[in-house]
Design an enzyme around this catalytic site. Structure first.
Site, mmCIF file in Angstrom:
data_model
loop_
_atom_site.group_PDB
_atom_site.id
_atom_site.type_symbol
_atom_site.label_atom_id
_atom_site.label_comp_id
_atom_site.label_asym_id
_atom_site.label_seq_id
_atom_site.Cartn_x
_atom_site.Cartn_y
_atom_site.Cartn_z
ATOM 1 C CD GLU A 141 29.527 27.802 11.082
ATOM 2 O OE1 GLU A 141 28.581 28.596 10.939
ATOM 3 O OE2 GLU A 141 30.679 28.146 11.417
ATOM 4 C CB CYS A 382 23.417 47.662 26.844
ATOM 5 S SG CYS A 382 22.824 46.617 28.185
ATOM 6 C CG HIS A 508 22.257 44.401 23.450
ATOM 7 N ND1 HIS A 508 23.609 44.673 23.365
ATOM 8 C CD2 HIS A 508 22.008 44.164 24.744
ATOM 9 C CE1 HIS A 508 24.136 44.588 24.578
ATOM 10 N NE2 HIS A 508 23.190 44.280 25.430
ATOM 11 C CD GLU A 510 23.831 45.494 19.827
ATOM 12 O OE1 GLU A 510 22.999 46.407 19.971
ATOM 13 O OE2 GLU A 510 24.488 45.024 20.784
HETATM 14 N N1 GLN Z 1 26.964 45.668 32.662
HETATM 15 C C1 GLN Z 1 25.713 46.296 32.411
HETATM 16 C C2 GLN Z 1 24.550 45.537 33.052
HETATM 17 O O1 GLN Z 1 24.699 44.388 33.360
HETATM 18 C C3 GLN Z 1 25.476 46.490 30.916
HETATM 19 C C4 GLN Z 1 25.355 45.225 30.159
HETATM 20 C C5 GLN Z 1 25.491 45.405 28.672
HETATM 21 O O2 GLN Z 1 26.034 46.401 28.203
HETATM 22 N N2 GLN Z 1 25.047 44.435 27.919
HETATM 23 O O3 GLN Z 1 23.489 46.096 33.205
#
Ligand code: GLN
Length: 545
Positions: A141, A382, A508, A510
């Site tokens: 893409e 996170c 993460h 997700e």
């Molecule tokens: N700011 C936070 C850190 O660097 C959380 C990062 C995030 O939520 N991806 O640890």
């Protein structure tokens, strides 16, 4: 021999090229082919990691730790594949490698130019991906809209690839918009015609036109597009707005797109298996249950900033036969004096999302407090884990002023601090803790019930972590550390067992959720949300007269 499909966009941006590319990939995957998607992005950033979510939407992290465009998220979710760093090619990345080669002396004697040096590098990166992934089909893409100055080298490279690879091995898709104009809401083909003219000027004649439209395209309009744009009639594909994006592959298959691609590229006809996909789309369209989940964040003004979280919540509804309404909540609302009980009223669960910097932080902490105290199902992602730890330290452990070193200098209790390996890092690009990391899940915890495994792996993107000096204090007061790195050095998951569903993860999750394989943490959240709704919604018997 790998086949190559190139997807360009015309008329306007934000036309759904990503979903089109992803859906085309699903159609081919359901026909038994190995597909390697790649996004060619004209911007000069080496990767998306340094761009603000406000401007550019979510930064999607691959398993191997690349910070990429959110379209890779669509590819992974629709195609059920794991992208790699090679699935993202930006102008910055291409120039970086051309300039390095020039300094090494690889082009000694030559004047280094856009054609052939930059175009060759673009082609090399695409072909390398095909090889690495042993792909039957590469779908590339091209970001931006035809007519943009920035994307010209990419368009020139894909034009050359037809000459290099042969007509029978290459296909050009062009996604356009058919606007409705005038008192009779007539569908207009002129912008599409002009966009195709623009492509032809560069030497590319599309094989397929995917036409985005709000109403069905009458046959005579299709014929007109076919005639004026020199595309066979069956190559004019209607792409109607649909209720859920996951319906798009089904509509494409119905429109004969799978068959067309297989025939045109001389691929083996292996039949189509879209039954499972049809079943999940049916649930998404007519779920037996409904719930509302809030996502608290600070990049709410860009609807794409938490794309994968929104999608993961929708996926999590599928095994629960539940339609999940995602409610986006700006964390600064809590700071502006609105009561948490008011902001979060009517929700069955809440997610506090990722983020960077101190703006909106106290609002997030307030949302955590309300969720923890009121029994509202909570998933912290996170920064959402870090905020849960700060809230617990302040309000349960009595550590006044507990904070993260990211937010204030020398907090009285630095319960969140910089990862030791981050201490000496000064540059910003690709320097966080990134990509997939293993985690041990502690027996007897909510995390263990949800994952059903002792060892898991999740993707990361952060610089800060829970300060081990406070582990014991938190545990003494009832917080459970349910996930740790295999060397026990890093806290990966925390929970509060006294609460019906309260869990935070440093990762993460997700990014690993797929509609056909929803993520256990999100699935658990929706399950808990439905349970709460069942127990708190008055039934005719319990309702006050
Ligand atoms: N700011 C936070 C850190 O660097 C959380 C990062 C995030 O939520 N991806 O640890």
């Amino acid at each position: 021999m790998t086949k190559y499909i190139f997807v360009t966009g015309g008329v306007v941006s934000s036309i759904g090229k990503g979903i089109t590319t992803a859906s085309l990939g699903r159609v081919l995957r359901s026909r038994g082919f190995t597909v390697a998607p790649v996004k060619l992005d004209p911007y000069i950033n080496v990767d998306a990691g340094t761009m603000s979510p406000h401007q550019h939407g979510e930064v999607f992290v691959t398993e191997d730790g690349a910070e990429t465009d959110l379209d890779l998220g669509h590819y992974e979710r629709f195609m059920d594949v794991n992208c790699s760093a090679g699935s993202s090619v930006t102008t910055g990345k291409v120039y970086q490698s051309v300039i390095l080669a020039e300094r090494r002396g690889d082009y000694l004697g030559a004047t280094v130019q856009v054609i052939p040096h930059v175009t060759n590098e673009i082609k090399r990166q695409i072909v390398q991906l095909a090889r690495e992934q042993e792909a039957d089909v590469v779908i590339a893409e091209i970001g931006g809209t035809v007519g943009d100055i920035e994307s010209l080298p990419f368009l020139e490279a894909i034009r050359q690839m037809r000459k290099d690879m042969g007509y029978e091995n290459t296909m050009y898709f062009h996604v356009t918009l058919l606007p409705q104009v005038g008192p009779w809401h007539e569908l207009k083909t002129k912008p599409t015609q002009h966009s195709v003219i623009k492509l032809r000027e560069i030497g590319i004649s599309p094989d397929v036109l995917v036409c985005r439209t709000e109403v069905p395209i009458p046959d005579d309009v299709k014929e007109k597009i076919s005639l004026f744009c020199d595309v066979p009639a069956r190559g004019v594909i209607e792409s109607l707005n649909v209720e859920t994006i996951y319906e798009v592959p089904l509509r494409y298959e119905e429109a004969g797109l799978g068959e067309l691609v297989v025939e045109r590229l001389g691929l083996e006809d292996r039949g189509v298996k879209l039954g499972d996909w049809e079943r999940l789309v049916t649930i998404l369209k007519e779920p037996a249950n409904r719930c509302r989940i809030g996502v608290v964040g600070k990049y709410i003004s860009n609807g794409d900033a938490y794309k994968s979280i929104g999608e993961a919540l929708i996926h999590a509804g599928i095994p629960n036969d539940c339609g999940v309404e995602v409610v986006w909540i700006d964390s600064e609302r809590f700071e502006a004096g609105e009561e948490a009980a008011h902001v979060l009223a009517g929700l069955d669960g809440v997610v506090v999302g990722p983020g960077f910097g101190e703006r909106g932080i106290e609002g997030k902490i307030e949302a955590v407090r309300y969720a923890r105290e009121s029994g509202l199902p909570y998933l912290g992602i996170c920064l959402g884990l870090q905020m849960a730890v700060i809230e617990f330290a302040r309000n349960v452990c009595g550590l006044d002023g507990a904070n993260s070193e990211e937010m204030v200098e020398n907090p009285s209790y630095p319960v969140i601090h910089l990862l030791p390996e981050q201490k000496h890092i000064r540059t910003k690009g690709a320097t966080m803790r990134l990509g997939s990391w293993p985690c041990n899940v502690v027996h007897g915890t909510l995390a263990h019930r949800l994952y059903g495994e002792n060892r898991i792996a999740e993707r990361h993107r952060h610089r800060y972590e829970v300060n081990n000096d406070f582990r014991e204090k938190l545990m003494e007061h009832g917080m459970v550390i349910s996930g740790v790195s295999p060397d026990y050095r890093l806290v990966e998951m925390v929970e509060v067992p006294a609460h019906p569903f309260f869990i935070g993860t440093q990762a993460h999750p997700e990014f690993q959720s797929r509609p056909n394989r929803p993520h256990p943490l999100f699935e658990g959240l929706v399950e808990a949300a439905l349970e709460r709704k069942r127990t708190t919604t008055p039934t005719p018997e319990t309702a006050p007269a």
